[in-house]
Design a protein around this motif. Structure first.
Motif, PDB file in Angstrom:
ATOM      1  N   PRO A   1       1.372   0.268  -6.229  1.00 43.60           N
ATOM      2  CA  PRO A   1       2.110   1.561  -6.279  1.00 43.60           C
ATOM      3  C   PRO A   1       1.878   2.343  -5.212  1.00 43.60           C
ATOM      4  CG  PRO A   1       0.492   1.729  -7.726  1.00 43.60           C
ATOM      5  CD  PRO A   1       0.424   0.435  -7.314  1.00 43.60           C
ATOM      6  N   TYR A   2       2.880   3.133  -4.610  1.00 39.66           N
ATOM      7  CA  TYR A   2       2.840   4.385  -3.669  1.00 39.66           C
ATOM      8  C   TYR A   2       2.041   5.312  -4.214  1.00 39.66           C
ATOM      9  CZ  TYR A   2       6.557   1.602  -1.334  1.00 39.66           C
ATOM     10  OH  TYR A   2       7.234   0.616  -0.606  1.00 39.66           O
TER      11      TYR A   2
ATOM     12  N   GLU B   1       7.041  -2.904   2.037  1.00 38.40           N
ATOM     13  CA  GLU B   1       6.013  -4.008   1.665  1.00 38.40           C
ATOM     14  C   GLU B   1       4.698  -3.807   1.565  1.00 38.40           C
ATOM     15  OE1 GLU B   1       7.680  -6.753   0.673  1.00 38.40           O
ATOM     16  OE2 GLU B   1       9.564  -5.911   0.875  1.00 38.40           O
ATOM     17  N   ALA B   2       4.318  -2.803   2.169  1.00 38.26           N
ATOM     18  CA  ALA B   2       2.805  -2.482   2.461  1.00 38.26           C
ATOM     19  C   ALA B   2       2.397  -1.207   2.226  1.00 38.26           C
ATOM     20  CB  ALA B   2       2.384  -2.949   3.866  1.00 38.26           C
ATOM     21  N   VAL B   3       1.048  -0.885   1.788  1.00 38.34           N
ATOM     22  CA  VAL B   3       0.795   0.445   1.756  1.00 38.34           C
ATOM     23  C   VAL B   3      -0.684   0.564   2.447  1.00 38.34           C
ATOM     24  CG1 VAL B   3       1.676   0.666  -0.586  1.00 38.34           C
ATOM     25  CG2 VAL B   3      -0.637  -0.369  -0.256  1.00 38.34           C
TER      26      VAL B   3
ATOM     27  N   LEU C   1      -2.296  -2.919   3.330  1.00 34.36           N
ATOM     28  CA  LEU C   1      -2.371  -4.213   2.490  1.00 34.36           C
ATOM     29  C   LEU C   1      -0.905  -4.719   1.900  1.00 34.36           C
ATOM     30  CD1 LEU C   1      -5.071  -2.717   1.927  1.00 34.36           C
ATOM     31  CD2 LEU C   1      -5.208  -3.915  -0.108  1.00 34.36           C
ATOM     32  N   ASP C   2      -0.757  -5.943   1.896  1.00 39.40           N
ATOM     33  CA  ASP C   2       0.662  -6.206   1.443  1.00 39.40           C
ATOM     34  C   ASP C   2       0.676  -5.889  -0.096  1.00 39.40           C
ATOM     35  OD1 ASP C   2       3.064  -8.405   1.910  1.00 39.40           O
ATOM     36  OD2 ASP C   2       2.462  -8.519  -0.159  1.00 39.40           O
ATOM     37  N   ARG C   3       1.952  -5.404  -0.616  1.00 38.84           N
ATOM     38  CA  ARG C   3       1.951  -4.647  -2.030  1.00 38.84           C
ATOM     39  C   ARG C   3       1.879  -5.976  -3.011  1.00 38.84           C
ATOM     40  NH1 ARG C   3       6.894  -1.129  -3.114  1.00 38.84           N
ATOM     41  NH2 ARG C   3       5.743  -0.675  -4.985  1.00 38.84           N
TER      42      ARG C   3
ATOM     43  N   SER D   1       0.776  -9.314  -2.446  1.00 40.92           N
ATOM     44  CA  SER D   1      -0.581 -10.404  -2.297  1.00 40.92           C
ATOM     45  C   SER D   1      -1.694  -9.394  -2.282  1.00 40.92           C
ATOM     46  CB  SER D   1      -0.384 -11.271  -1.246  1.00 40.92           C
ATOM     47  OG  SER D   1      -0.272 -10.436   0.095  1.00 40.92           O
ATOM     48  N   ALA D   2      -2.043  -8.324  -1.853  1.00 38.26           N
ATOM     49  CA  ALA D   2      -2.887  -7.475  -1.529  1.00 38.26           C
ATOM     50  C   ALA D   2      -3.783  -7.972  -0.352  1.00 38.26           C
ATOM     51  CB  ALA D   2      -3.911  -7.388  -2.979  1.00 38.26           C
ATOM     52  N   ALA D   3      -3.104  -8.944   0.347  1.00 34.56           N
ATOM     53  CA  ALA D   3      -3.907  -9.404   1.591  1.00 34.56           C
ATOM     54  C   ALA D   3      -3.524  -8.379   2.643  1.00 34.56           C
ATOM     55  CB  ALA D   3      -3.419 -10.774   1.867  1.00 34.56           C
ATOM     56  N   ALA D   4      -4.479  -8.343   3.700  1.00 36.66           N
ATOM     57  CA  ALA D   4      -4.231  -7.360   4.662  1.00 36.66           C
ATOM     58  C   ALA D   4      -3.066  -7.755   5.585  1.00 36.66           C
ATOM     59  CB  ALA D   4      -5.474  -7.334   5.726  1.00 36.66           C
ATOM     60  N   ARG D   5      -2.465  -6.732   5.879  1.00 36.67           N
ATOM     61  CA  ARG D   5      -1.151  -6.868   7.008  1.00 36.67           C
ATOM     62  C   ARG D   5      -1.270  -6.335   8.166  1.00 36.67           C
ATOM     63  NH1 ARG D   5       4.130  -7.538   4.075  1.00 36.67           N
ATOM     64  NH2 ARG D   5       5.008  -7.432   6.430  1.00 36.67           N
ATOM     65  N   ASP D   6      -0.818  -7.029   9.481  1.00 35.99           N
ATOM     66  CA  ASP D   6      -1.115  -6.658  10.771  1.00 35.99           C
ATOM     67  C   ASP D   6      -0.481  -5.519  10.842  1.00 35.99           C
ATOM     68  OD1 ASP D   6      -2.053  -6.807  13.314  1.00 35.99           O
ATOM     69  OD2 ASP D   6      -0.186  -7.785  13.974  1.00 35.99           O
ATOM     70  N   TRP D   7      -1.274  -4.489  11.528  1.00 34.01           N
ATOM     71  CA  TRP D   7      -0.836  -3.116  11.624  1.00 34.01           C
ATOM     72  C   TRP D   7      -1.697  -2.511  12.965  1.00 34.01           C
ATOM     73  CZ3 TRP D   7      -3.345   1.898   9.287  1.00 34.01           C
ATOM     74  CH2 TRP D   7      -2.465   3.020   9.463  1.00 34.01           C
TER      75      TRP D   7
END
Length: 389
Positions: free
Chosen positions: A35-36, A102-104, A130-132, A134-140
C-alpha cells in the motif's frame, strides 16, 4: 407468492455470483500489493498495521569498533536494529513512467550498537524502490546506499531482488536477495518449511562464501597500521550464511538469522577478525512479526479465497432455490384452474345434476328424434361415467 419469492432469491443468487467473481478477480489482486499509506510505527506502536523496528541480537560477538579515531577489536553482545520507513511523498513525486502505480519508495535505517554501553559500532541508510506485487527492487535512478564502512555513500548502487520483503503468496523456489556488503543480488535457496511460534514459515538460505570486499585504499592502510604491525595494506574478506523465515501468504519476515564474518588479511602477518557475529531476531521481534504476518495472511485469505468461495456457494444455492420456487409457483395456478370448486377435476366426464340437460319427451320415449341421437349419448348417468374413470 412463490413466484415472486423465487424471482427475488434468483436475483440475489445471481448478484452473489457476480460479487464473488468481482472479489476474486478485482478486489483480491488489489490487496496483494504494497500500500501507499504504509507507515512506520510511532513510540506507542500506532497506527494499526504499521511497520515495527526489528531487533537482532548477537551473543559473544567479536567486532571492530573505532575508538578515539583508532580501529580496535572488541568482544561482547551486539544489538542490530532495522527500521523500514515507507516514503509516501517521495513515491508520489518520484515514481513516474513505468514506475507510476507499480512501485513504492522505502527508506531503511540500520544501526549496530554495543548492549553494554549503547555506543555505535556501525550504521547504514538506504533508499530504493520496490515493486508493489513482487516486493523485488525496481530500477530507479535516485536509489542510494550510505554506510560508515567500506564504500561509504554509493549513489550508483543497483538494488536487485528481494530486500526486506518476499512476494505475496511466495512460492517454494529460489529467489535473488540483495546483499548490502557486496552491493548486489545473489541467489537465496528455498530450504523447507518450519513452525515459528505456531505459524508455518518458508525457510530460505543464502550461502555467501568468503569473498573480497571492495575497500578504499585509505581504509586498508588504516587497518594495516592499527591491526597488523609491519603491514602496509591488505584486503577485507566477507562471508555470510543468511537464513530468512517468511510467512508465505503475506511474504513478511518472521525470523532472520545472519552468521557474518569479516577478516582483514594484511600483506604481512596473520589475518585479523573484524567481525564474527551470529545475529538472530530477538523474541519480541519474532512475536511481533508473526502477529503482523498473521493479520495480513488472514485478510488476504478472507478476501482472496474465503469470501469468493462463500459468495459463490451461497449464490448457487439461492439461484437453484429461486428457480425451483418460480417453477413450482407457476404450476400451482394451472393446477388450480383445472379443478372445479368442489375439487373434482374438470378434464373428465363427471357432471352433477345441475348441469344435466333435460331431453324432449319424445326422445326419452323413443319418439321421432330417437333415430338421430344415439341413446347412449342422450341419456347417460353420472354414476355410469364415474365407473368408467
Amino acid at each position: 407468492m412463490k413466484t415472486r419469492l423465487g424471482a427475488a432469491l434468483f436475483g440475489i443468487g445471481v448478484l452473489s455470483l457476480v460479487v464473488a467473481a468481482g472479489t476474486a478477480y478485482y478486489v483480491a489482486p488489489s490487496v496483494t500489493k504494497l500500500p501507499y499509506d504504509l507507515t512506520f510505527c510511532n513510540a506507542d506502536g500506532k497506527p494499526d498495521g504499521c511497520l515495527r523496528a526489528s531487533v537482532a541480537i548477537a551473543e559473544n560477538a567479536t567486532y571492530m569498533q573505532v575508538l578515539n579515531g583508532k580501529p580496535t577489536i572488541q568482544t561482547g553482545q551486539l544489538k542490530a536494529t532495522t527500521e523500514v520507513v515507507p516514503q509516501a511523498a517521495t513515491t508520489e513525486k518520484e515514481m513516474t513512467g513505468d514506475l507510476r502505480g507499480e512501485a513504492v519508495v522505502w527508506d531503511v535505517y540500520g544501526t549496530v550498537v554495543r548492549t553494554d554501553n549503547g555506543s555505535d559500532v556501525s550504521k547504514y541508510a538506504a533508499e530504493f524502490a520496490l515493486d508493489r506485487v513482487s516486493a523485488a527492487a525496481r530500477d530507479w535512478d535516485k536509489q542510494y546506499l550510505d554506510t560508515d564502512g567500506p564504500g561509504g555513500t554509493d549513489d550508483s548502487v543497483t538494488f536487485a531482488g528481494q530486500t526486506y520483503k518476499f512476494p505475496f503468496r511466495a512460492e517454494r523456489r529460489d529467489h535473488t536477495f540483495f546483499d548490502r556488503d557486496l552491493r548486489k543480488g545473489l541467489p537465496i535457496a528455498f530450504d523447507g518449511t518450519e513452525q515459528i511460534n505456531g505459524t508455518e514459515a518458508y525457510r530460505y538460505v543464502q550461502q555467501i562464501p568468503e569473498t573480497d570486499l571492495v575497500t578504499p585504499a585509505g581504509s586498508l592502510t588504516a587497518l594495516a597500521g592499527a591491526l597488523a604491525p609491519g603491514a602496509t595494506t591488505g584486503k577485507v574478506t566477507y562471508s555470510n550464511t543468511r537464513t530468512i523465515w517468511i510467512e508465505p501468504v503475506s511474504g513478511n519476515f518472521v525470523k532472520v538469522r545472519e552468521q557474518q564474518r569479516k577478516n582483514f588479511v594484511p600483506n604481512q602477518g596473520s589475518p585479523v577478525t573484524l567481525l564474527d557475529a551470529d545475529f538472530v531476531y530477538d523474541e519480541a521481534t519474532i512475536a511481533n512479526s508473526v502477529k503482523s504476518a498473521g493479520v495480513t495472511r488472514d485478510k488476504l485469505q478472507l478476501i482472496g479465497r474465503t469470501l469468493p468461495i462463500g459468495l459463490a456457494a451461497l449464490g448457487a444455492v439461492l439461484l437453484l432455490l429461486g428457480l425451483w420456487l418460480m417453477v413450482s409457483g407457476r404450476r400451482a395456478p394451472v393446477a388450480e384452474a383445472r379443478r372445479r370448486p368442489d375439487g373434482a377435476p374438470t378434464g373428465g366426464s363427471v357432471r352433477d345434476a345441475s348441469t344435466r340437460v333435460e331431453q324432449p319427451a319424445a326422445v326419452r320415449q323413443g319418439g321421432p328424434l330417437s333415430d338421430e341421437i344415439p341413446p347412449a349419448s342422450t341419456n347417460w348417468r353420472a354414476e355410469d361415467e364415474v365407473g368408467k374413470h
